[in-house]
Design an enzyme around this catalytic site. Structure first.
Site, PDB file in Angstrom:
ATOM      1  N   ASN A 243       0.853  -1.187   0.000  1.00 41.75           N
ATOM      2  CA  ASN A 243       0.000   0.000   0.000  1.00 41.75           C
ATOM      3  C   ASN A 243       0.895   1.246   0.000  1.00 41.75           C
ATOM      4  O   ASN A 243       1.903   1.298   0.712  1.00 41.75           O
ATOM      5  CB  ASN A 243      -0.860  -0.038   1.279  1.00 41.75           C
ATOM      6  CG  ASN A 243      -1.907   1.040   1.352  1.00 41.75           C
ATOM      7  OD1 ASN A 243      -2.723   1.194   0.453  1.00 41.75           O
ATOM      8  ND2 ASN A 243      -1.902   1.810   2.448  1.00 41.75           N
ATOM      9  N   HIS A 279      -4.780   9.708  -1.962  1.00 39.74           N
ATOM     10  CA  HIS A 279      -4.919  11.026  -1.323  1.00 39.74           C
ATOM     11  C   HIS A 279      -4.715  12.075  -2.412  1.00 39.74           C
ATOM     12  O   HIS A 279      -3.593  12.428  -2.761  1.00 39.74           O
ATOM     13  CB  HIS A 279      -3.899  11.190  -0.198  1.00 39.74           C
ATOM     14  CG  HIS A 279      -4.156  10.277   0.957  1.00 39.74           C
ATOM     15  ND1 HIS A 279      -5.296  10.376   1.729  1.00 39.74           N
ATOM     16  CD2 HIS A 279      -3.454   9.230   1.452  1.00 39.74           C
ATOM     17  CE1 HIS A 279      -5.272   9.434   2.668  1.00 39.74           C
ATOM     18  NE2 HIS A 279      -4.176   8.729   2.520  1.00 39.74           N
TER      19      HIS A 279
HETATM   20  C1  XIL Z   1      -3.172   9.145   9.014  1.00 42.64           C
HETATM   21  C2  XIL Z   1      -4.371   9.248   9.939  1.00 42.64           C
HETATM   22  O1  XIL Z   1      -5.503   9.578   9.168  1.00 42.64           O
HETATM   23  C3  XIL Z   1      -4.137  10.260  11.020  1.00 42.64           C
HETATM   24  O2  XIL Z   1      -5.188  10.188  11.984  1.00 42.64           O
HETATM   25  C4  XIL Z   1      -2.804  10.050  11.707  1.00 42.64           C
HETATM   26  O3  XIL Z   1      -2.577  11.102  12.627  1.00 42.64           O
HETATM   27  C5  XIL Z   1      -1.686   9.968  10.689  1.00 42.64           C
HETATM   28  O4  XIL Z   1      -1.975   8.959   9.738  1.00 42.64           O
HETATM   29  N1  XIL Z   1      -1.091   7.143   4.794  1.00 42.64           N
HETATM   30  C6  XIL Z   1      -1.479   6.112   5.612  1.00 42.64           C
HETATM   31  C7  XIL Z   1      -2.418   6.373   6.719  1.00 42.64           C
HETATM   32  O5  XIL Z   1      -1.126   4.953   5.365  1.00 42.64           O
HETATM   33  O6  XIL Z   1      -2.213   5.508   7.804  1.00 42.64           O
HETATM   34  C8  XIL Z   1      -2.327   7.814   7.177  1.00 42.64           C
HETATM   35  O7  XIL Z   1      -3.348   8.035   8.156  1.00 42.64           O
HETATM   36  C9  XIL Z   1      -2.499   8.753   6.010  1.00 42.64           C
HETATM   37  C10 XIL Z   1      -1.413   8.529   5.000  1.00 42.64           C
END
Ligand code: XIL
Length: 405
Positions: A243, A279
């Site tokens: 991932n 994202h």
């Molecule tokens: C993020 C969470 O949404 C937050 O709550 C935390 O503070 C930081 O991590 N990539 C990932 C996720 O694999 O686990 C991350 O999640 C966002 C980016």
């Protein structure tokens, strides 16, 4: 087709399955055990006029993502908790916000642990596992007939201080990692649809994080295969994924995964999936080759997934997105959904949150926000309709005609 309608929550009879634990939620939906305002620093952007309509009574069950998706794919959401939430001015969303729980239960067919299955959450001390929050997600999913994606077993972030700052030999670290993967994966064996086994091992230059990732630094790259083997031994039924972010399109980083995965598969390593987090920001162009990228991994015999979809934007002065921004955001959500639906073996599409007030975006990307599909009062943004329409188009489950224009 454009849907007229809005939320579900109060109208849907799922009270038993989503009832909050006894200690939580005085004050009803959005209730706040601490008596503080639910609008904390994480509060989402303001909502422009023109939204906020609600589902005609009796139609709520046919007006959800879950209904629209039918059997096409699992439509998922991250369960808010841990991580950035712990420093926000609201109570734990998953235990305290009843209306939020109802949305999780009714809209989605898959749940992911936003933070509750990360090392810093599960491993308060070297010899201690705390499964309480992770178990709560598993129980909630079982009660609501949902699958779960586990996230994550090997990562450079959110490791506990005792580990990151500990003074362990490579042999000890290897044993710690093996013990963790075996214990955690075994606990949920037979109940975890997919695991993000290895998360974000390539940096933004598509180079392995040989310094920043404690496991790669101390144990070398061979540990990647070991993680998959240990996880597979502990649960032969769970689908095991790589991932990462910024691997939506065909680019040097997704190329690096493509090469690595081919090598590992040739060695017989039990890898079943490649997932892109998704994202996205409307500041950047849409990754138009998303389906093509997923397809090349599918052609290796892998499952694919979109695991952490959100679409953020630069918020104008005053914090209120423009109609143009919302339309562009909806378009991004629609295109991702269509790409997922187009690729055989892409059976899982997960949103990284559903309400802006709980989203990780404002705290991580200063000045950006409004990344999720619902307003903070649970009414729908155009992005909600875009996903629902794309799903309904593919499944043929458009719901009741009264829900369509
Ligand atoms: C993020 C969470 O949404 C937050 O709550 C935390 O503070 C930081 O991590 N990539 C990932 C996720 O694999 O686990 C991350 O999640 C966002 C980016």
């Amino acid at each position: 087709m454009r849907r007229r309608q809005i939320l579900t929550a109060g109208a849907v009879a799922t009270a038993a399955a989503v009832a909050a634990p006894a200690a939580a939620a005085p004050g009803g939906p959005g209730g706040n055990a601490a008596g503080k305002s639910p609008k904390g620093p994480g509060t989402g952007p303001k909502k422009p006029p023109g939204n906020g309509r609600r589902t005609p009574p009796g139609l709520a069950k046919k007006d959800t993502f879950a209904f629209a998706a039918g059997g096409t794919l699992k439509i998922g959401c991250a369960v808010a908790g841990g991580g950035h939430h712990t420093s926000q001015d609201y109570p734990d969303p998953f235990t305290a916000d009843q209306e939020y729980r109802e949305v999780l239960a009714t809209e989605f067919t898959s749940l992911s642990a936003e933070n509750q299955m990360k090392w810093d959450h599960l491993r308060p001390a070297p010899d201690t596992y705390d499964f309480s929050d992770a178990d709560a997600i598993m129980d909630f999913a079982a009660a609501n007939g949902q699958v779960v994606r586990g996230h994550t077993l090997m990562w450079h972030n959110q490791n506990p201080a005792w580990l990151a700052e500990g003074d362990y030999s490579p042999e000890q670290l290897r044993q710690i990692l093996k013990d963790h993967i075996t214990t955690v994966v075994s606990r949920y064996a037979g109940r975890m649809q997919q695991w993000d086994v290895v998360n974000e091992i390539f940096d933004d230059s598509a180079v392995l994080r040989l310094e920043g990732n404690i496991w790669l630094r101390e144990l070398g790259t061979g540990i990647i295969a070991d993680c998959f083997r240990w996880a597979h031994e502990a649960d032969p039924d769970s689908l095991l994924f790589f991932n990462d972010y910024n691997v939506d399109g065909i680019n040097p980083k997704s190329d690096a995964y493509y090469a690595l995965i081919q090598e590992l598969l040739a060695d017989g390593v039990p890898i079943h999936g490649f997932s892109t987090q998704g994202h996205l920001s409307i500041r950047y162009g849409f990754p138009g080759d998303l389906a093509e990228n997923l397809q090349r991994f599918a052609d290796l015999g892998l499952q694919t997934a979109i695991t952490e979809l959100d679409v953020r934007m630069d918020l104008p002065e005053g914090g209120e997105p423009t109609q143009e921004q919302l339309a562009q955001q909806a378009e991004y959500y629609r295109r991702v959904t269509e790409a997922a639906l187009a690729v055989e073996g892409c059976d899982s599409l997960t949103l990284w949150g559903v309400l802006d007030k709980y989203s990780w975006v404002p705290g991580t990307f200063p000045g950006e926000g409004a990344a999720t599909v619902l307003w903070d009062d649970f009414t729908r943004k155009p992005a909600y309709d875009a996903i629902q329409d794309a799903l309904a188009e593919a499944s043929g489950r458009a719901g009741h005609p009264a829900l369509r224009d």
